[in-house]
Design an enzyme around this catalytic site. Structure first.
Site, PDB file in Angstrom:
ATOM      1  N   ARG A   1      -7.063  10.130  -0.319  1.00 23.35           N
ATOM      2  CA  ARG A   1      -6.877  10.147  -1.012  1.00 23.35           C
ATOM      3  C   ARG A   1      -8.149  10.435  -2.152  1.00 23.35           C
ATOM      4  O   ARG A   1      -8.077  11.675  -2.750  1.00 23.35           O
ATOM      5  CB  ARG A   1      -5.675   9.359  -1.889  1.00 23.35           C
ATOM      6  CG  ARG A   1      -4.181   9.682  -1.714  1.00 23.35           C
ATOM      7  CD  ARG A   1      -3.805   8.360  -2.042  1.00 23.35           C
ATOM      8  NE  ARG A   1      -3.576   7.656  -1.162  1.00 23.35           N
ATOM      9  CZ  ARG A   1      -3.701   6.157  -1.803  1.00 23.35           C
ATOM     10  NH1 ARG A   1      -3.239   6.012  -3.351  1.00 23.35           N
ATOM     11  NH2 ARG A   1      -3.430   5.223  -1.455  1.00 23.35           N
TER      12      ARG A   1
ATOM     13  N   HIS B   1       1.380  -1.041   0.110  1.00 22.14           N
ATOM     14  CA  HIS B   1      -0.280  -0.172  -0.062  1.00 22.14           C
ATOM     15  C   HIS B   1       0.910   1.164  -0.084  1.00 22.14           C
ATOM     16  O   HIS B   1       2.034   1.378   0.967  1.00 22.14           O
ATOM     17  CB  HIS B   1      -0.843   0.134   1.171  1.00 22.14           C
ATOM     18  CG  HIS B   1      -1.915   0.561   0.824  1.00 22.14           C
ATOM     19  ND1 HIS B   1      -2.202   2.145   1.009  1.00 22.14           N
ATOM     20  CD2 HIS B   1      -3.598   0.806   0.490  1.00 22.14           C
ATOM     21  CE1 HIS B   1      -3.049   2.719   1.180  1.00 22.14           C
ATOM     22  NE2 HIS B   1      -4.260   1.851   0.859  1.00 22.14           N
TER      23      HIS B   1
END
Ligand SMILES: Cc1cc2nc3c(=O)[nH]c(=O)nc-3n(C[C@H](O)[C@H](O)[C@H](O)COP(=O)(O)OP(=O)(O)OC[C@H]3O[C@@H](n4cnc5c(N)ncnc54)[C@H](O)[C@@H]3O)c2cc1C
Ligand SMILES: *[C@@H]1O[C@H](CO)[C@@H](O)[C@H](O)[C@H]1NC(C)=O
Length: 485
Positions: A294, A271
């Site tokens: 995000r 990740h």
């Protein structure tokens, strides 16, 4: 006298035989053993109960929940009630397309079909049966449509998993034993008929068909572990996983005399965004910076204050860019949220700030000063991002979906330091679409099923955000119904 007595005796014998026969053949389903009390095991257990079976659920940790309780972004579904309410048009076909593209050359159509076509009914099952709130929908990287669901309260993994735990604890036909580590499968002539587990220092055998739901191996860092074996390049990275994620189920399944097979074991998702805690920068386990950060508009900048990637692109793409930059001495990488984005994920951000993982700055100049870059460097980054969002210019990194895109250079921002982290293991025990564990020749291992992160192949070479909680519930339910039929 004698004939009467004899008749009486034979009468009793008949009664006894009938009772034994009825108990053996006519009673409810035999007990099924579920190994692992994360979301996959819990979903399997509830499905077994729905089908009239009794359940023994074993977990090696003192509390249930595994990595499932940590999930922070949400769970995917295509064609859900919440999407309809938000006027989002999505279909199973769209979901298949995104998943197949992400899975690349390792895509397995039968598993992708099972995952996606069951998604909307699965989310409905969670909301109707367990009262889980899944009313908010976001778009995560790699999805062409917003389809990642969460609720208004706390983190979705916790909300979903704790609801299933609570209900299971009230079920009279389910026994739960914690701190019970399953050591091996019991087998006879190729058929699995139970497990051996260790509880309070004592080894115990339990009989019944077995569902493996032990999770992945993203914390299996030992020298004889799967990471060493398949991806030694990742050994130096931190992980987001709990220390239970050591591939125990994988070892049990492959230790059978006619072993099950594993697939895609080198496919491991790194990740892009784990938090570096400034107070403890070398910790091996990191808090995950949810992809939703995000999704709501967070941007990523390098040590010079420049953006370098489409923030909501696929995880593998973002990670590669970050590792290249860090390798080139342009680390650390920072995540920056404006106040609109921070408000949209208020519960998350409050938590991260309280933990010291995120810090608030009053404007771009204050951050630039701390980074040691010219005061107007970040301002330029912010302004350019606004122009891309308003379609005045094209983002050089290919970002086309913008959410909360306006960064006021004078306004408050939240900032955090980021590192790539070992996060999820795509590889695992090979199963078919019925969650039956397979031998190398494709035939099922009798009596053995598997679900959740323990299984391999569902996501091919890259898992989309939100698809792993879904995998846990969908395949947990399939395993539950296969094991009870
Ligand atoms: C920080 C974080 C955030 C995430 N966010 C998301 C997200 O937003 N959306 C998403 O879709 N996915 C997310 N994921 C991935 C997802 O949470 C997991 O892949 C998923 O929950 C796995 O569920 P599981 O039931 O298969 O395994 P787990 O939840 O890990 O449960 C496995 C259980 O098995 C037990 N166990 C293991 N070995 C044994 C043994 N030998 N004997 C007995 N018990 C054993 C463990 O103790 C554990 O309780 C996230 C993961 C992490 C770490
Ligand atoms: C528990 O199982 C028994 C049969 O073994 C069944 O009769 C009963 O209805 C089940 N109880 C619940 C609450 O499902």
């Amino acid at each position: 006298m004698i004939p009467t007595r004899r008749r009486l005796l034979s009468f009793f014998i008949t009664i006894t035989f009938t009772a034994v026969f009825v108990r053996h053949f006519m009673s409810a389903q035999p007990r099924t053993i579920v190994v692992g009390g994360g979301l996959a095991g819990l979903s399997a257990a509830h499905t077994l109960l729905e089908n009239g079976a009794t359940v023994l659920l074993l977990d090696k940790k003192p509390s249930l929940g595994g990595n499932s309780v940590k999930a922070s972004s949400g769970i995917n579904g295509a064609g859900t009630e919440a999407q309809v309410k938000h006027d989002i048009k999505d279909t199973v076909e769209d979901f298949i397309k995104d998943t197949t593209a992400s899975a690349g050359h390792l895509a397995r159509p039968n598993l992708i079909q099972a995952l996606t076509s069951n998604s909307a009914p699965t989310l409905a099952w969670l909301s109707t049966k367990f009262g889980v709130d899944l009313s908010l929908v976001a778009r995560l990287g790699g999805h062409s449509i917003p389809r990642t669901h969460r609720g208004k309260g706390g983190a979705p993994g916790w909300a979903i998993t704790s609801a299933l735990i609570k209900k299971l604890e009230q079920e009279p036909n389910a026994s739960i034993i914690k701190s019970a580590k399953v050591l091996r499968l019991l087998e006879e002539s190729g058929k699995v008929y139970g497990v051996e587990y260790e509880s309070e220092g004592v080894k115990v055998e339990a009989e019944g068909p077995v569902i493996i739901a032990t999770g992945g191996y993203a914390a299996d860092f030992s020298s004889s572990g799967y990471l060493t074996q398949y991806r030694s390049d990742l050994l130096t990275l931190p992980t987001t996983n709990g220390d239970h994620a050591t591939g125990d189920g994988h070892r049990m399944a492959t230790s059978l005399s006619l072993p099950a097979v594993l697939c895609d074991m080198d496919q491991i998702q790194v990740h892009p965004t784990g938090f570096i805690d400034p107070a403890n920068p070398d910790a091996k386990t990191k808090f995950l910076a949810a992809e939703a950060l995000r999704g709501v508009g967070g941007i990523l900048v390098d040590s010079t204050g420049a953006r370098f990637v489409n923030e909501i692109g696929r995880r593998d793409a973002v990670t590669t860019k970050m590792q290249d930059l860090i390798g080139a001495g342009k680390g650390p990488i920072r995540l920056i949220l404006n106040s609109e984005a921070a408000t949209e994920l208020k519960a998350h951000c409050d938590f991260y700030v309280a933990k010291g993982l995120m810090k608030k700055y009053e404007g771009a100049a204050a951050l630039a000063q701390e980074m040691g870059v010219p005061a107007d460097r970040l301002k330029k980054t912010f302004e350019a991002h606004g122009r891309y969002a308003r379609n005045e210019e094209t983002d050089p990194f290919g970002k086309t979906f913008f959410h909360n895109p306006t960064f006021d250079p004078e306004g408050p921002i939240l900032v955090a330091l980021m590192t790539p982290v070992v996060h999820y293991t795509m590889g695992g025990i090979q199963v078919d679409e019925k969650a039956r564990v397979l031998h190398a020749d494709g035939s099922p291992v009798p009596g053995l099923f598997a679900a959740g992160e323990a299984i391999g192949g569902v996501h091919g070479q890259n898992r989309l955000g939100g698809s792993s909680l879904l995998e846990a519930v969908v395949f947990g339910r399939i395993a539950g119904s296969s094991a009870s039929s």
